[in-house]
Design a protein around this motif. Structure first.
Motif, mmCIF file in Angstrom:
data_model
loop_
_atom_site.group_PDB
_atom_site.id
_atom_site.type_symbol
_atom_site.label_atom_id
_atom_site.label_comp_id
_atom_site.label_asym_id
_atom_site.label_seq_id
_atom_site.Cartn_x
_atom_site.Cartn_y
_atom_site.Cartn_z
ATOM 1 N N LEU A 155 0.853 -1.195 0.000
ATOM 2 C CA LEU A 155 0.000 0.000 0.000
ATOM 3 C C LEU A 155 0.886 1.241 0.000
ATOM 4 N N ARG A 206 -0.346 4.776 -1.856
ATOM 5 C CA ARG A 206 -1.323 5.863 -1.755
ATOM 6 C C ARG A 206 -2.654 5.249 -2.179
ATOM 7 N N THR A 207 -3.543 5.066 -1.199
ATOM 8 C CA THR A 207 -4.745 4.275 -1.433
ATOM 9 C C THR A 207 -5.894 5.121 -1.982
ATOM 10 N N ASN A 217 -9.116 5.448 -0.892
ATOM 11 C CA ASN A 217 -10.203 5.894 -0.012
ATOM 12 C C ASN A 217 -9.973 7.330 0.477
ATOM 13 N N PRO A 218 -11.063 8.037 0.841
ATOM 14 C CA PRO A 218 -10.899 9.427 1.333
ATOM 15 C C PRO A 218 -9.947 9.525 2.529
ATOM 16 N N GLY A 219 -9.937 8.520 3.398
ATOM 17 C CA GLY A 219 -9.070 8.540 4.583
ATOM 18 C C GLY A 219 -7.590 8.546 4.264
ATOM 19 N N ALA A 220 -7.225 8.324 3.024
ATOM 20 C CA ALA A 220 -5.808 8.396 2.646
ATOM 21 C C ALA A 220 -5.220 9.751 3.010
ATOM 22 N N ASP A 267 -5.637 11.286 5.780
ATOM 23 C CA ASP A 267 -5.365 11.398 7.220
ATOM 24 C C ASP A 267 -3.900 11.195 7.573
ATOM 25 N N GLU A 310 -1.463 9.058 5.103
ATOM 26 C CA GLU A 310 -0.640 8.874 3.902
ATOM 27 C C GLU A 310 -0.218 10.213 3.292
ATOM 28 N N GLN A 340 -15.724 3.440 -6.898
ATOM 29 C CA GLN A 340 -15.076 4.462 -6.073
ATOM 30 C C GLN A 340 -14.777 5.748 -6.851
#
Lengths: 294, 294
Positions: free
Chosen positions: B159, B161-162, B164-167, B169, B171, B236
Motif C-alpha cells: 500500500l 497511496r490508497t 479511499n478518502p481517509g488516505a 489522514d 498517507e 469508487q
C-alpha cells in the motif's frame, strides 16, 4: 482485572514445529491431512498453555497468522481455542492488525467482533472482545471496526508505535509540524475513543511497544484515557518495570502482552523442564511485577 | 497479459446478501449451518463471475475479509475459488493488506504465498501469486513477505497511496523534508524491489489508488519500474483514462482492479439484466479502454 489482579495478556503464536511435547504426541498418531493434524496439535497446545496460566492472565491474544497458515482446520482450531479461553473466564484480543476500505473493514469487523447477515441465517464471527487494527489507510478504515465493536461490547486497539525495529522507518518520521507520525496517529486515536462512564477509559485502545519505553510517557500525555496494549516484553527485549507511565489512568490503562517468554519459559536457564509449570511461574512473575507498579 | 491483451484484475468481494441469483438458488435448499450454506453460495457466485469474465481479465483479487467472515467454510471456499481461477489461466492476488512483526509476517507469507513445515508434513498455503501488504510497521515487516514471495515465484504489492478518502489522514501528511508520507513509502518500495531480467519490472509492486490520478505521475517518477495495482475504478470514482502515466514502463506496469463495477454491472441503467452477460460486457469495455492507453 481487579478480580484477577492481573494486567497480563497471553500471546498465542503457535508454531507447529515448537509445540509443547504433549500437544504433538496426542495427535501424531492420527491419519489426517497435514493441515488437519497440525491444526489439532496447535489446538491441544494452546488449550494446555491457557490451562497452565489462566489464573495469572486476563486475556489471550491469538496471532491470527499462525492459525490462518493452517487453512480451514486452522480457523476451526482458532474458534475452539477462543471458546476454551472464554470458558476459563478470559478475554480474547484477536491480533489481526487489519486495515482496509470501509466495506472490507466492516467484513473484518463482522469476522472478528460481530456477525454476518446472510440469506441462510446469521453467521457468527470469532467472538473476540477486541481486535488490533492498522491505521495507515486513515480514519474511515477504522470507523467500521469501532462501530461494530461498540455494537458488540468490544474494543479496538490501533497500532500507534510498535515494538519492532522497523517502527523507525515510517512511524518515527518527523512531520512538517515537528511531530512524529506516531504522535499524529496517537492524537487521532484519542479523538476516536469514547471514555466509559465507570472506568473512565476509552473504548479505543493503542498498541504501544514496550521496547521503546522512552515514548510511553509522551503517548500517555497524548492519549490520557486510552488503554495501552504493550507488546515486546520478554523475547523482544522490553521490561515490565519500564512501563509505569502506561498505568497513569489506573491499572487497566496498560495491558502487557507476553507470548514466547511464557510459552518457552521451560527452555530458559534454571527453569523447570515442565512447560506448563515453567509457564505458570513466568506468567505469575510478570503478573506480580506489573500489579506492583501501579 | 500479452496473450490476453488485458491489464484488468477482477476484484472478488462477495457479500452473501448480494450474490448473483443462481448462486443463492443453487445452495439455498440444502440443510447446513449458516456459515456452510453461505460459503457454498459465495463459492458458486465467485465461480460464475470468474467464468463470465475470464477471457477479459488477467487475475482475480479476492478480498480475504469477505471469506474470513464465513469462518472455516469460508476459507475452504476461498481455496476452491483460487483453484478455479488458476484452472482458467488467471493469476491470483490475495487482497490481505497484512503487516506484522517478522515471525508473524512470515506466517502470513506461508499462509498466502508459500507453505508451512509441520511435524505432520508440509501444509500448503493458498497458492496466491501475490498479496497486498501494509507498510506502517516498517521494512522489517515486509521483508519476510518479499523473501517468501521470491522463493515461490510470487510478488507483493505494498500500500502506498490508497483510493479511499481517509488516505488524506496519514498517507498524505507532509514530512519535515517537504515530502508526503506516501512519497517516502514509495521510495522504500522502489528500493525493496528487484527488477526482472526480461520484463524490466520490479518484483515489489505498489497499490496506487485510481481515485487520485494527480499522484500517479509522481508515483511513477519515484518508482520507475514498479508494477502498480490500481484500485478505485468504477464504484469508487476512478476512471481508466486518467491512469496513462502508470503504463510508462509498459502495459504490465499497471494492473487495473475493478470489482463492483463488473459484478454489479447488470444493475446499471441500460445494462443487460443478465449478470454474467453484463459483467462480461463491462470487463471487456475496461480491458479495451486500458489496452488502448499504453
Amino acid at each position: 482485572m481487579d478480580a484477577r489482579q492481573s494486567q497480563i495478556v497471553l500471546g498465542l503464536d503457535p508454531d507447529p514445529q515448537r509445540l509443547w511435547p504433549g500437544g504433538t504426541a496426542a495427535t501424531g498418531g492420527h491419519t489426517r491431512t497435514p493441515s488437519g493434524a497440525a491444526a489439532a496439535a496447535v489446538e491441544t497446545h494452546c488449550r494446555a498453555v491457557v490451562d497452565a496460566v489462566a489464573d495469572a492472565v486476563v486475556a489471550i491474544k491469538p496471532q491470527l497468522a499462525c492459525f490462518e497458515r493452517l487453512g480451514a482446520p486452522g480457523r476451526a482450531a482458532l474458534g475452539r481455542v477462543v471458546d476454551h479461553a472464554k470458558a476459563a473466564g478470559l478475554l480474547v484480543l484477536a491480533d489481526a492488525k487489519r486495515g482496509d476500505i470501509d466495506v472490507s473493514a466492516l467484513a473484518y469487523a463482522q469476522s472478528l467482533l460481530g456477525s454476518t447477515p446472510t440469506p441462510f441465517g446469521t453467521v457468527d464471527g470469532l467472538g473476540a472482545d477486541a481486535m488490533t487494527a492498522n491505521p495507515y489507510m486513515g480514519v474511515d478504515t477504522m470507523a467500521p471496526l469501532l462501530q461494530t465493536a461498540r455494537t458488540n461490547g468490544a474494543g479496538v486497539f490501533v497500532l500507534v508505535r510498535t515494538s519492532n525495529p522497523g517502527a523507525a522507518d515510517f512511524e518515527d518520521l518527523e512531520l512538517a509540524d515537528g511531530r512524529r507520525l506516531w504522535e499524529r496517529v496517537a492524537g487521532r486515536v484519542h479523538e476516536l475513543g469514547v471514555a466509559g462512564p465507570e472506568s473512565g477509559l476509552s473504548d479505543t485502545g493503542a498498541v504501544v511497544g514496550a521496547t521503546a519505553p522512552e515514548h510511553v510517557a509522551r503517548l500517555r500525555e497524548l492519549m490520557p484515557t486510552t488503554p495501552f496494549l504493550l507488546p515486546g516484553v520478554g523475547a523482544q527485549g522490553g521490561r515490565v518495570q519500564d512501563l509505569a507511565p502506561a498505568f497513569a489512568p489506573g491499572r487497566a490503562g496498560g495491558l502487557i502482552t507476553a507470548s514466547r517468554s511464557i510459552v518457552n519459559a521451560h527452555t530458559a536457564a534454571g527453569a523447570s523442564p515442565d512447560p506448563a509449570g515453567a509457564a505458570r511461574v513466568e506468567a505469575e512473575r510478570l503478573r506480580e511485577t506489573a500489579w506492583g507498579l501501579a
